[in-house]
Design a protein around this motif. Sequence first.
Motif, PDB file in Angstrom:
ATOM      1  N   MET A  71       2.680   5.999  -3.358  1.00  0.00           N
ATOM      2  CA  MET A  71       3.738   6.723  -4.048  1.00  0.00           C
ATOM      3  C   MET A  71       3.506   6.717  -5.549  1.00  0.00           C
ATOM      4  O   MET A  71       3.626   7.738  -6.237  1.00  0.00           O
ATOM      5  N   ALA A  72       3.158   5.530  -6.038  1.00  0.00           N
ATOM      6  CA  ALA A  72       2.942   5.408  -7.480  1.00  0.00           C
ATOM      7  C   ALA A  72       1.785   6.295  -7.921  1.00  0.00           C
ATOM      8  O   ALA A  72       1.837   6.923  -8.984  1.00  0.00           O
ATOM      9  N   LYS A  73       0.755   6.350  -7.101  1.00  0.00           N
ATOM     10  CA  LYS A  73      -0.419   7.156  -7.450  1.00  0.00           C
ATOM     11  C   LYS A  73      -0.049   8.620  -7.615  1.00  0.00           C
ATOM     12  O   LYS A  73      -0.464   9.282  -8.567  1.00  0.00           O
ATOM     13  N   GLU A  74       0.785   9.111  -6.673  1.00  0.00           N
ATOM     14  CA  GLU A  74       1.200  10.509  -6.793  1.00  0.00           C
ATOM     15  C   GLU A  74       1.898  10.761  -8.100  1.00  0.00           C
ATOM     16  O   GLU A  74       1.675  11.772  -8.773  1.00  0.00           O
ATOM     17  N   MET A  75       2.762   9.811  -8.461  1.00  0.00           N
ATOM     18  CA  MET A  75       3.514   9.997  -9.687  1.00  0.00           C
ATOM     19  C   MET A  75       2.618   9.972 -10.902  1.00  0.00           C
ATOM     20  O   MET A  75       2.835  10.720 -11.858  1.00  0.00           O
ATOM     21  N   VAL A  76       1.606   9.126 -10.849  1.00  0.00           N
ATOM     22  CA  VAL A  76       0.695   9.072 -11.993  1.00  0.00           C
ATOM     23  C   VAL A  76      -0.007  10.407 -12.156  1.00  0.00           C
ATOM     24  O   VAL A  76      -0.143  10.934 -13.267  1.00  0.00           O
ATOM     25  N   LEU A  86       3.789   1.572  -1.286  1.00  0.00           N
ATOM     26  CA  LEU A  86       4.330   1.699  -2.636  1.00  0.00           C
ATOM     27  C   LEU A  86       3.295   2.279  -3.579  1.00  0.00           C
ATOM     28  O   LEU A  86       3.583   3.146  -4.414  1.00  0.00           O
ATOM     29  N   MET A  87       2.068   1.821  -3.437  1.00  0.00           N
ATOM     30  CA  MET A  87       1.015   2.246  -4.339  1.00  0.00           C
ATOM     31  C   MET A  87       0.658   3.705  -4.154  1.00  0.00           C
ATOM     32  O   MET A  87       0.347   4.405  -5.129  1.00  0.00           O
ATOM     33  N   SER A 137       0.832  -1.217   0.000  1.00  0.00           N
ATOM     34  CA  SER A 137       0.000   0.000   0.000  1.00  0.00           C
ATOM     35  C   SER A 137       0.855   1.251   0.000  1.00  0.00           C
ATOM     36  O   SER A 137       0.531   2.228  -0.674  1.00  0.00           O
TER      37      SER A 137
END
Lengths: 390, 253
Positions: free
Chosen positions: A192-197, A189-190, A187
């Motif tokens: 973080m990934a969401k922000e980048m998206v 990690l996700m 979670s």
Amino acid sequence: MNRWKYASPLLLDNEATAICKKNVRIYDGDQKTSFEGGELIITTHRLLWGRPGAISKGQTCLALNLSLVVYIEEESPSAFSFSRSRKIILYLSEPTDFDPNGPQQTSIYNFIKLSFREGFNSDVTAILNDCIQRKQWETQVNAAVAAPKVTQSHIKLRTGIVGIERSLQEKQKAADESISVAFQDLSKLMTMAKEMVQLSNTISTKIKEKQGDITEDETVRFKSYLLSLGIDDPVTRNSYKSENQFYRSLAKQICDILQSHIEEMGGMMALTDVFCRVNRARGLELLSPEDILSACQIMESMNLPLKLYQFNSGVMVLQLATLDDESVAEATAILLDDKGSLSSEELAQTLGISITLAKERLLTAEKYGKSCRDDSIEGLRFYPNWFLTH
Amino acid sequence: MRRRAGLGAIQKHKLEQEKYKDKGNEIQENQFEQMTKQLEVFKVNLEEFATKHKNEIRKNPEFRRQFQEMCASIGVDPLSSGKGFWSVLGIGDFYYELAVQIVEVCLATNYKTGGLIGLSELRSRLIKARGKGKQHQEITQDDLIRAAQKLKIFGSGFTVVPVGKGQYMVQSIPGELSMDHTAVLQQVTHSNQAFVSVGYLRRELGWEEGRARKALEHMVQQGLAWVDLQNLQEKLYYFPSLFNACIDSSSDF
């Protein structure tokens, strides 16, 4: 009364004396017993009762485990009692072990009374309660049993079905724990990934609307980021692939691997086939379907011997660059004349290609007017086109 | 009094525009730098995650499914490139290999099934073919569906067709399966017998005769159904892709 046992008054480990009283009588329920006039010692673990002097001499006396005491209360003296003695009622739980080493084996009562002939002050009740609450015998029991249990546990794991079940349970528990850690990490990690998206979405809208001077270099880098992350964005779809070194070398690789095969197979191979063969050849670090598709798409621009071709039905094949529709149609027409009529299964068998490709060939021949179709419940069959040739 | 006419005003306006543009660029560059930095951090975290949990992904199908769902919800496809960031997790290899094996199984059974194979049959054949190592056995329906869907882009007709009640069929030969045909497949799947007839469809689905006949004949034409004339009352249509004996994977290819 059956909860009492004969025992030695020697104190156990961690056991400490709380209070001593003389001239105490034990009642079994409401009945007097012969145990009167003795000394009572309340310890952290047990009640000890002995004949006068017996305890100090270390002789056998009666012991009652405090763990069996459920509740205590003082008996309020009735109007008819003349004695000075005060009594404490102790309600007991069922005996845990049926040790025959006691003064009385059975009892119809589940409580006992202690009668203090010389009276007592309320201290006794409080102290007794305290000892019962503290349950000091429990820590000791655990400590004593823990040591032998270590060796026992090894044996436990091996014994029978219960042992197997237990070890399975433990494995499950360990797996569950590691999974929950894994999920937590996931979670984090996700998020973080969401922000980048989200950030990448903003940047890509800017690029699309051509606001500001985002440099060529940055655009290229940005596109490569999107690709690596797997974000599907129109920005990356078309031109980028051809600029990328990875896809160019991949395209060359695929051609090297497959060119001879394709020639043997009549000049074309479906992309699913390409995908399987290339990945089987690589063994490790497999390629995604998108990778293969992108590599095939740029082959034509690189003037490689193979190129990507898409039929009207959507089927995609990799075919020899020298091959084109018309020659395929011609070749198929010749075969048709030879055999009189062909279905896709028959053509597939004759040429040694897949049914899908055979069907495409027949359809191509039809497109160029070289064949006619016969569509019935028996399947699709093609005949030479006599309308045009005769 | 800002609005003034004249040269001065125009020049000032131009200057303002340029300043705004510069500022806009600056903010944008910041954004871009920000993204680059974030990406670096993310990469490090991802690698850490991979070292700790790579095995979980291979071994635990529930974890895999969660991972995929989370990626989908934020708009990221971890399987889109074998060389991407996510490749460090090793899931690419897992799914691509699965896709290759799916293609192989479908090709091997197409002569029998006509290009349509039940997902559970596919799964049992795959498990048998993949070998006895423990990490090979744990593939779920979800894994298969994801791997098969990846193959759609090749246009060769790989699709996953739902037939109701959580069951799926994988189609590996291009062909049009309309809603009616899917409904027929559903009926066959849930009837516990491998055949249907026009009368059966009329009873169960309330269709007219023409509609039922058209659907069934189309499937015969596609090679998905076989006709049995032994029944005295009406033609029976059998679907070899749904024979239980086929699902028992001890029968050879």
